[in-house]
Design a protein around this motif. Structure first.
Motif, PDB file in Angstrom:
ATOM      1  N   GLY A  46       0.528  -1.451  -0.207  1.00 41.51           N
ATOM      2  CA  GLY A  46      -0.372  -0.448   0.227  1.00 41.51           C
ATOM      3  C   GLY A  46       0.730   1.490  -0.102  1.00 41.51           C
ATOM      4  N   VAL A  47       2.059   1.051   0.020  1.00 39.57           N
ATOM      5  CA  VAL A  47       2.880   2.146   0.676  1.00 39.57           C
ATOM      6  C   VAL A  47       3.401   3.520  -1.436  1.00 39.57           C
ATOM      7  N   VAL A  48       3.612   4.152  -1.244  1.00 42.55           N
ATOM      8  CA  VAL A  48       3.745   4.403  -3.154  1.00 42.55           C
ATOM      9  C   VAL A  48       5.728   4.797  -2.694  1.00 42.55           C
ATOM     10  N   VAL A  49       6.276   4.628  -3.408  1.00 43.39           N
ATOM     11  CA  VAL A  49       8.104   4.634  -3.089  1.00 43.39           C
ATOM     12  C   VAL A  49       8.153   4.916  -4.763  1.00 43.39           C
ATOM     13  N   SER A  50       9.359   5.894  -4.239  1.00 43.45           N
ATOM     14  CA  SER A  50       9.919   6.406  -5.162  1.00 43.45           C
ATOM     15  C   SER A  50      11.776   6.515  -5.389  1.00 43.45           C
ATOM     16  N   ALA A  51      12.446   7.309  -6.662  1.00 43.82           N
ATOM     17  CA  ALA A  51      14.037   7.262  -6.288  1.00 43.82           C
ATOM     18  C   ALA A  51      14.211   8.551  -5.462  1.00 43.82           C
ATOM     19  N   ASP A  52      15.292   8.335  -4.217  1.00 43.21           N
ATOM     20  CA  ASP A  52      15.537   8.968  -4.226  1.00 43.21           C
ATOM     21  C   ASP A  52      17.182   9.392  -3.906  1.00 43.21           C
ATOM     22  N   TYR A  53      17.758  10.616  -4.988  1.00 42.86           N
ATOM     23  CA  TYR A  53      19.096  11.343  -5.581  1.00 42.86           C
ATOM     24  C   TYR A  53      19.703  11.927  -4.464  1.00 42.86           C
ATOM     25  N   THR A  84       7.138   1.100 -15.290  1.00 45.99           N
ATOM     26  CA  THR A  84       8.148   2.214 -15.266  1.00 45.99           C
ATOM     27  C   THR A  84       7.675   3.217 -14.555  1.00 45.99           C
ATOM     28  N   GLU A  85       6.825   3.573 -14.294  1.00 49.02           N
ATOM     29  CA  GLU A  85       6.581   4.854 -14.045  1.00 49.02           C
ATOM     30  C   GLU A  85       7.645   5.351 -13.052  1.00 49.02           C
ATOM     31  N   LYS A  86       7.149   7.212 -12.710  1.00 51.39           N
ATOM     32  CA  LYS A  86       8.200   7.932 -11.302  1.00 51.39           C
ATOM     33  C   LYS A  86       8.113   6.892 -10.430  1.00 51.39           C
ATOM     34  N   THR A  87       6.787   6.563  -9.825  1.00 53.68           N
ATOM     35  CA  THR A  87       6.477   6.016  -8.497  1.00 53.68           C
ATOM     36  C   THR A  87       6.283   4.472  -8.760  1.00 53.68           C
ATOM     37  N   TYR A  88       5.757   4.088  -7.729  1.00 53.73           N
ATOM     38  CA  TYR A  88       5.670   2.880  -7.961  1.00 53.73           C
ATOM     39  C   TYR A  88       4.444   2.425  -6.410  1.00 53.73           C
ATOM     40  N   THR A  89       2.893   1.843  -5.972  1.00 54.43           N
ATOM     41  CA  THR A  89       2.310   1.764  -5.474  1.00 54.43           C
ATOM     42  C   THR A  89       2.997   0.171  -5.620  1.00 54.43           C
TER      43      THR A  89
END
Length: 877
Positions: A46-53, A84-89
């Protein structure tokens, strides 16, 4: 004047234009990707994750610079793309797996290389994920990841507290995950380094623990090892070789016991923070301040006051917040007060002495109310008698029939506060019969009469007690009286009685022709108060066993058995079993009677057969088998109550042996054997073998046998041998190069005879290195730029039915890769990690790729204008 102003304006414009590249035309990030990519967000469904630069180089990269690939790792290497999106649920399908994020620069971005990050295993809830992060962080704190954690803490120090905790956990999580993935801590299965043909100027093979990777992802080849955090401590007991705080044996008063000291030493290289402790039998000093590495602290330990007499042996354990325990032993033996009396003849055998063991200090003696100034030596008591002898009383009395008196007189010089004696056998009362209590004062020369009588409920026996009347001001001022009484056994009425258990029993389900049933046991107990001599009982329809005892004292028991006689016909039967004794006059006295009954009913014929086992499985055999499976035995049992005659069973695809018997009485059994026939074709054979009889009843056993077609051997294709992990983009002289050799047929987990597979044997770039066991993975670094070829040799193996054997044949696979010289970074006062360090012969790159030639020309023109103005002014002068 106008001409000067014109020239000034022209120069100003030129200079402004020359500054535009640094102010306006700042270039987008470019160069080789480096540093560390992280995934922001908890690893929970259920958490939305993304890239951390935050730790990626070059700086200022954004989501717009990359294409994204989110994959689910379902095994050690199996990846399935999920986004393939910037974020992923994170979804429920990801539970228990790990997510892998791959970033690839977009075309024309000026960036090269790829970045990869991985999460921990996906948890069901955020709470579980936080707990896993915390555990991972605690684990990382005590391993070689400590330096990485420290870097993560410093880099994130400016974040707010919530993001700080989350980022720190993710950082340590990512560090730990990458370390595990890279195998930097695990050398099992790594190739053994060989020195044959080594050229150190071109290549050096490092073991996993020698490959040090800095925060920019570059390999450090100086061989230096990072310090590990260690948490250790020891305890040393002063003046004790056994490390035991032994306080020895002491009296019950523990106030004067001196404390002992224990030295706690931090033998690790990190601070220790001790928790508070509170042992049960000892008091100890808490360590409230952190204990630095190498430092010691001395703590005291002392027994707790109020310990009861006995021996105490405790293990004292100090615990730290870092999970370290340090222990030592503490022992003490506590004795009770040693009471004694000056006059042993006056001390009762069962009572403590009324006299103290020590003479009290006169200066500390308590005052006596109105007689506070009186001298202790002036107190004195007397009694009118030294003994009270009571008449004998019978047991079970409800009240003592005699009360005797004793008079206590104050023969001293002052008032005495009287302490009333306590006794287990006698009651001391006032003259009016009320309970006498301590604290009664007797003035000088006065007397008090007390009444004494035996307590109610004394059992048979002789009782004696010493009653001590003493002064509360001085326990040495006392008088004593001995009281005695005897309790005799009361005369009893003679009672003759016997109790039977059970008092009646019956057999109601007997069938004609019955076998002897289980006997009933009857217990006889003498409930009277006289001895009885029992006669052997008898009955008409029951067989009576011998009495276990014929003479019973009061309370004793005896037993006998009773069972219906064999052969009773259909009907109802009733018996009275008399329990009697012979009186002194020779007559028979019946003490009790036991009712016994039996009912015999007509027998109904029952026909029933059973087989064991009910199912037989002969397993599987290959078509064309030479021998049929071994025969199995079947047991047939007559479970009815009538004889049966069995018929021989038969089968279609199974051979049936002869019955061991055809006539079976009730309860009897016979056996026969079954096995499959020879030469059966491929297929599944199932039959029911029936055992019947002339009474039209039967039983059956189900049999099963499978014939399989011959198996074809699995021959692996050498074309499927491959090398994975080598990047087509090439490497630098600071890169850690990791690859895996995959042999064809290695996934054959259930081999059969004749199967063929290929197993990686060795690999070579410059040197030849061999594998001894899986995993067939290796890592190396090359310190000289150039183009190289990695060659892996695979052994061909064949399965002989029990194990794989080498056939002597081999197959090789090759892959080419390039190594470029890594750029070094020139040290500056405040160094900033860069993806490519500048060399000593080139300026530091800014990432600005704008062509500056036109701006240099403009700057030259401006400078020329300035020179022209100066010359013009001089000539004019």
């Amino acid at each position: 004047m106008e001409r000067k102003r014109f020239l000034a304006v022209v120069m100003t414009v030129m200079m402004v234009i020359s500054m535009i590249p640094s102010m306006v035309f700042a270039a987008a990030p470019s160069g080789e990707l480096g540093g560390k990519l992280k995934i922001k967000g908890l690893a929970a469904v259920g958490v939305v994750v993304s890239a951390d630069y935050a730790k990626v180089t070059p700086e200022e990269v954004t989501d717009e610079d990359f294409t994204f690939s989110w994959s689910r790792q379902t095994g050690e290497k199996e990846l399935t793309q999920v986004g393939t999106e910037k974020t992923y649920t994170i979804t429920q399908d990801d539970l228990g797996c790990r997510l892998v994020l791959d970033l690839t620069p977009v075309d024309g971005s000026g960036l090269t290389g790829t970045l990869t990050a991985k999460t921990l295993e996906i948890a069901a809830t955020e709470e579980e994920a936080k707990a896993e992060d915390t555990q991972q962080a605690e684990t990382a704190d005590g391993t070689e990841n400590a330096q990485l954690e420290e870097t993560a803490d410093n880099a994130e120090g400016s974040q707010d507290s919530e993001n700080q905790d989350t980022d720190r956990t993710e950082d340590v999580q990512q560090d730990a995950g990458n370390e595990q993935e890279d195998g930097s801590q695990n050398t099992e299965g790594q190739p053994e380094e060989t020195t044959e043909g080594t050229d150190d100027s071109q290549m050096k093979i490092y073991t996993e623990d020698q490959l040090q990777v800095d925060e920019n992802g570059n390999v450090q080849t100086d061989g230096s090892e990072k310090d590990q955090k260690t948490y250790e401590a020891t305890a040393t007991v002063e003046d004790s070789e056994d490390q035991i705080c032994d306080f020895g044996t002491v009296k019950s008063d523990l106030e004067d016991v001196e404390a002992q000291y224990v030295q706690i030493t931090n033998t690790g290289n990190e601070n220790l923070n001790f928790q508070e402790i509170s042992p049960e039998h000892f008091m100890v000093q808490d360590i409230t301040e952190p204990l630095s590495a190498g430092e010691s602290v001395s703590v005291w330990i002392q027994p707790r006051e109020g310990l009861e007499p006995g021996e105490y042996d405790d293990m004292i354990t100090y615990r730290t917040e870092e999970g370290i325990e340090v222990s030592f032993e503490a022992k003490i033996a506590v004795e009770g007060e040693d009471d004694s009396s000056d006059d042993e003849d006056l001390k009762p055998s069962d009572e403590p002495s009324a006299e103290p063991t020590e003479t009290p200090d006169d200066s500390e003696a308590p005052s006596a109310g109105d007689n506070a100034d009186a001298s202790l030596e002036a107190q004195s008591l007397d009694v009118n008698t030294g003994s009270l002898n009571f008449s004998d009383i019978e047991e079970n009395y409800t009240q003592a029939n005699e009360t005797l008196s004793v008079t206590v007189t104050n023969t001293g010089d002052g008032t005495v506060t009287l302490k009333i004696p306590k006794s287990d056998y006698f009651e001391v009362m006032n003259e009016d019969g009320s309970e006498a209590v301590s604290g009664i004062q007797i003035a000088k020369g006065d007397s008090l009469m007390f009444m004494v009588q035996p307590k109610t409920g004394l059992t048979k026996g002789d009782y004696s007690d010493t009653l001590i009347f003493e002064s509360e001001e001085d326990s040495e001022v006392a008088v004593q009286v001995t009281a005695e009484v005897s309790v005799k056994e009361a005369e009893q009425e003679q009672i003759t009685a016997v109790q039977a258990d059970p008092e009646s029993f019956s057999y109601d389900d007997l069938k004609e022709g019955y076998d002897t049933p289980e006997a009933t046991t009857i217990t006889l107990t003498n409930t009277g108060n006289t001895t009885v001599s029992l006669m052997q009982p008898y009955a008409e329809y029951f067989d009576i066993g011998e009495l276990s005892a014929s003479v019973l004292e009061p309370g004793d028991s005896a037993a006998f058995t009773a069972v219906p006689v064999t052969g009773l016909k259909v009907g109802n039967y009733l018996d009275s079993i008399q329990i009697a004794q012979t009186s002194s006059e020779g007559q028979e006295d019946v003490l009790t009677t036991i009712k016994a009954s039996a009912t015999v009913s007509e027998l109904k014929k029952i026909y029933k057969l059973s087989v064991t086992p009910e199912e037989l499985n002969f397993g599987k055999a290959k078509e064309g088998y030479s021998e049929a499976p071994e025969a199995q035995k079947v047991t047939v049992t007559n479970e009815g109550n009538t004889n049966v005659t069995l018929n021989a069973p038969s089968g279609k695809n199974f051979k049936i042996g002869k019955l061991s018997a055809t006539e079976l009485a009730p309860g009897e059994s016979c056996t026969f054997k079954i096995r499959p026939k020879e030469g059966l074709k491929a297929g599944s054979y199932t039959e029911s073998v029936v055992i019947d009889n002339e009474q039209q009843i039967s039983a059956e056993v189900k049999v099963q046998f499978t014939v399989k077609t011959a198996r074809k051997a699995k021959i692996a294709d050498p074309a499927d041998n491959k090398i994975t992990g080598i990047s087509s983009d090439g490497y630098t002289t600071q890169s850690k190069i990791t690859f895996t050799a995959v042999g064809a047929g290695m996934d054959n987990e259930s081999p059969g005879k004749g199967d063929v597979r290929y197993v990686p044997y060795n690999w070579k770039v410059i040197n030849t290195n061999s594998w001894s066991s899986a995993p067939y993975t290796a890592a190396f670094g090359i310190t000289k730029a150039g183009t190289y070829t990695l060659t892996v040799t695979f052994d061909r193996q064949k399965y002989n039915g029990s194990e794989w054997e080498n056939t002597g044949e081999q197959d090789t696979k090759q892959v080419n890769f390039s190594i470029t010289q890594a750029q070094t970074v020139t040290a500056t006062p405040t160094p900033t990690p860069q993806p490519n360090g500048a060399t000593a012969k080139s300026a530091v790159k800014t990432g600005d790729t704008t062509n500056i030639t036109p701006f240099v020309i403009i700057l030259a023109i401006a400078a020329g204008c300035i020179v022209g103005v100066v010359v013009y002014k001089r000539r004019k002068k």
